[in-house]
Design a protein around this motif. Sequence first.
Motif, PDB file in Angstrom:
ATOM      1  N   CYS A  11     -22.772  11.858 -37.286  1.00  0.00           N
ATOM      2  CA  CYS A  11     -21.499  11.530 -37.933  1.00  0.00           C
ATOM      3  C   CYS A  11     -20.723  12.794 -38.290  1.00  0.00           C
ATOM      4  O   CYS A  11     -21.283  13.888 -38.384  1.00  0.00           O
ATOM      5  CB  CYS A  11     -21.752  10.722 -39.201  1.00  0.00           C
ATOM      6  SG  CYS A  11     -22.499   9.112 -38.886  1.00  0.00           S
ATOM      7  N   GLY A  16     -17.715   9.589 -40.991  1.00  0.00           N
ATOM      8  CA  GLY A  16     -17.190   8.746 -39.927  1.00  0.00           C
ATOM      9  C   GLY A  16     -17.779   9.092 -38.573  1.00  0.00           C
ATOM     10  O   GLY A  16     -18.571  10.017 -38.430  1.00  0.00           O
ATOM     11  N   TYR A  17     -17.355   8.340 -37.589  1.00  0.00           N
ATOM     12  CA  TYR A  17     -17.747   8.560 -36.196  1.00  0.00           C
ATOM     13  C   TYR A  17     -19.260   8.414 -36.036  1.00  0.00           C
ATOM     14  O   TYR A  17     -19.869   7.607 -36.714  1.00  0.00           O
ATOM     15  CB  TYR A  17     -17.241   9.919 -35.703  1.00  0.00           C
ATOM     16  CG  TYR A  17     -15.787  10.145 -36.006  1.00  0.00           C
ATOM     17  CD1 TYR A  17     -14.802   9.399 -35.360  1.00  0.00           C
ATOM     18  CD2 TYR A  17     -15.379  11.058 -36.980  1.00  0.00           C
ATOM     19  CE1 TYR A  17     -13.455   9.581 -35.649  1.00  0.00           C
ATOM     20  CE2 TYR A  17     -14.039  11.249 -37.271  1.00  0.00           C
ATOM     21  CZ  TYR A  17     -13.081  10.504 -36.608  1.00  0.00           C
ATOM     22  OH  TYR A  17     -11.753  10.680 -36.901  1.00  0.00           O
ATOM     23  N   GLU A 213     -25.932   1.875 -40.750  1.00  0.00           N
ATOM     24  CA  GLU A 213     -24.794   0.972 -40.615  1.00  0.00           C
ATOM     25  C   GLU A 213     -25.143  -0.407 -41.169  1.00  0.00           C
ATOM     26  O   GLU A 213     -24.382  -1.034 -41.882  1.00  0.00           O
ATOM     27  CB  GLU A 213     -24.383   0.873 -39.143  1.00  0.00           C
ATOM     28  CG  GLU A 213     -23.105   0.114 -38.883  1.00  0.00           C
ATOM     29  CD  GLU A 213     -21.858   0.949 -39.174  1.00  0.00           C
ATOM     30  OE1 GLU A 213     -20.777   0.396 -39.033  1.00  0.00           O
ATOM     31  OE2 GLU A 213     -21.970   2.132 -39.537  1.00  0.00           O
TER      32      GLU A 213
END
Length: 214
Positions: A11, A16-17, A213
């Motif tokens: 990330c 993010g990502y 996640e």
Amino acid sequence: MTDYDVLRVFCGPRGGYGNELGVVREGSHIPERADRQEFAAKLGFSETVFVDDPERGVIDIYTPSVRLAFAGYPCVGAAWLLDVPELVTPAGVVGARLDGEFCWIEARAEWAAPRTLRQYPTAADVDALEVPPPGEWLYAWAWEDEAAGRIRARGFPGRGDGIEEDEATGAAALQLTARLGRALNIVQGTGSQILTAPQPEGWVEVGGRVFLER
């Protein structure tokens, strides 16, 4: 359906990502290779990990179309999730450690599947690339700041299995580090970050941030 976790590996600095990874913690629920391959294809992640022994760190890695002896971002994700000092893969024993917000693995470039590492003149050239047709596994890269070891990269697996571009590729970063012989700070895909550092006797460390996640 068999229970599985979803991680984001490599990330960016703000969380993010990152590349999504499926992890089946109870690999014994799907013991056969053919069934694991089918399950990985159904999930559709770049890679899915089946944990065969959580205490020893024994794992089995699949893309939607093939089984892999070793892969970078699945090992980083699995090491973070299992919190073990090493992982056992068909390619060899992968060292693992946590250091603050980063999880690191130590592996060898020759363990990774072959890739074409192609340098481009500028980061803008890498950004402008379109997805190539299926064929070679292409890792496109360019220096953003050579003195600082900063690289812009994109990965195109070329397998024709629905994964046209890989958001973050630890194995390719490992291979590039071995070729260049220096530590790298790589931004790949839409904003994933991969850190690397060469080690003695041909080993390379690859590290990044991992988030659960679900």
